[in-house]
Motif scaffolding. Structure first.
Motif, PDB file in Angstrom:
ATOM      1  N   UNK A  16      -1.066   7.656  -0.360  1.00  0.00           N
ATOM      2  CA  UNK A  16      -2.490   7.994  -0.535  1.00  0.00           C
ATOM      3  C   UNK A  16      -3.144   7.318  -1.727  1.00  0.00           C
ATOM      4  N   UNK A  17      -2.358   6.791  -2.684  1.00  0.00           N
ATOM      5  CA  UNK A  17      -2.936   6.158  -3.870  1.00  0.00           C
ATOM      6  C   UNK A  17      -3.268   4.691  -3.637  1.00  0.00           C
ATOM      7  N   UNK A  18      -2.984   4.154  -2.438  1.00  0.00           N
ATOM      8  CA  UNK A  18      -3.233   2.757  -2.130  1.00  0.00           C
ATOM      9  C   UNK A  18      -4.261   2.612  -1.014  1.00  0.00           C
ATOM     10  N   UNK A  19      -4.902   1.445  -0.982  1.00  0.00           N
ATOM     11  CA  UNK A  19      -5.793   1.128   0.127  1.00  0.00           C
ATOM     12  C   UNK A  19      -4.969   0.783   1.373  1.00  0.00           C
ATOM     13  N   UNK A  28      -2.009  -1.575  -0.006  1.00  0.00           N
ATOM     14  CA  UNK A  28      -2.140  -2.537  -1.115  1.00  0.00           C
ATOM     15  C   UNK A  28      -3.079  -1.919  -2.142  1.00  0.00           C
ATOM     16  N   UNK A  29      -3.002  -2.471  -3.350  1.00  0.00           N
ATOM     17  CA  UNK A  29      -3.809  -1.946  -4.467  1.00  0.00           C
ATOM     18  C   UNK A  29      -5.015  -2.815  -4.765  1.00  0.00           C
ATOM     19  N   UNK A  32      -8.500  -6.923  -1.167  1.00  0.00           N
ATOM     20  CA  UNK A  32      -8.260  -7.636   0.073  1.00  0.00           C
ATOM     21  C   UNK A  32      -6.839  -7.364   0.570  1.00  0.00           C
ATOM     22  N   UNK A  33      -6.706  -7.404   1.878  1.00  0.00           N
ATOM     23  CA  UNK A  33      -5.379  -7.243   2.479  1.00  0.00           C
ATOM     24  C   UNK A  33      -4.559  -8.495   2.194  1.00  0.00           C
ATOM     25  N   UNK A  34      -3.359  -8.354   1.654  1.00  0.00           N
ATOM     26  CA  UNK A  34      -2.553  -9.539   1.335  1.00  0.00           C
ATOM     27  C   UNK A  34      -2.044 -10.259   2.584  1.00  0.00           C
TER      28      UNK A  34
END
Length: 255
Positions: A16-19, A28-29, A32-34
């Motif tokens: 839950x702490x990440x996008x 990811x943090x 943009x999506x890596x």
């Protein structure tokens, strides 16, 4: 060491702490999506996503065989429901079978009881209570259907079942017994012969649809009925000689 990028939302942790990328399903943090380079939408950012409910645990035996006591087996429960309903009901509700299995079994048992009740109270009586003579037509119509015969002709054609016959007879005697072809208790028969005093004897079974009459030996009668094949009465330990029988629907005394 952390997890690699690109794990799915079925994961119980869900990070839950990440996008989260809606296309790649990875966390990811950054903005943009890596993997695909897409900007993370607002509803998929950390803190905005709906909480993922953990999947329900399925009931299982973890690969182990579950043994059921013999008295909780379906065959024994169904047997008790038939012969000892109270015991069967107790075993049914205390058995470890699944709720779905119990619902199916209960439906089968109830359906079987309904079917047996319908057969025993409706269908079988309808079959057994069929009249021996045709009661769906009037007396006048019945008489018109009957063919005039003498005892000798009827004797020779006794196997012609269901034939409408009219005859003039003399009553010899009355008999009340079981016949090998009739299952009604206390069926009334009259032994009769031809008016000219012939030796041939036939049986008349009383199925009178008109006014009831009690015949006496020597009475001269005209009967209308349907041929019933051969019958024989039990006399002692053996059956008497078979003789032709007529189901008498209507009768009248001859003066």
């Amino acid at each position: 060491m952390g997890r690699s990028l690109g794990y799915f939302d079925s994961d119980e942790l869900d990070r839950p702490e990440l996008n989260k990328c809606p296309d790649c399903q990875c966390f990811f943090s950054t903005e943009e999506c890596p993997l695909c380079g897409k900007i993370c939408p607002e509803e998929f950012r950390a803190g905005n996503r709906a909480k993922v409910k953990p999947p329900k645990k399925k009931r299982g035996s973890s690969g182990r065989v579950q043994f059921i006591a013999w008295y909780h087996s379906w065959w024994f429960i169904l047997l008790m429901l038939y012969f000892m309903p109270i015991v069967g009901i107790v075993l049914f509700f205390t058995s470890p079978h699944s709720k779905k299995s119990k619902i199916i079994a209960a439906s089968v048992v109830v359906g079987a009881y309904v079917l047996l009740f319908a057969v025993g109270t409706v269908l079988l009586p309808m079959l057994w209570d069929q009249p021996l003579v045709n009661d769906r037509i009037s007396r006048e119509e019945y008489v018109q259907l009957c063919e005039d015969m003498d005892v000798e002709s009827f004797y020779r054609s006794a196997g012609d079942l269901g034939r409408y016959v009219s005859m003039e007879l003399v009553v010899v005697e009355k008999e009340v017994e079981h016949s090998i072809d009739v299952y009604d208790v206390g069926a009334t028969y009259y032994r009769c012969r031809d008016l000219d005093g012939g030796e041939l004897i036939i049986y008349i079974q009383d199925c009178n649809l008109g006014s009831p009459l009690q015949f006496l030996p020597g009475d001269r009668i005209r009967v209308y009925g349907e041929s019933a094949g051969m019958v024989a009465f039990l006399q002692g330990a053996e059956y008497s000689e078979e003789r032709p029988c007529l189901y008498m629907a209507y009768c009248e005394l001859i003066e």
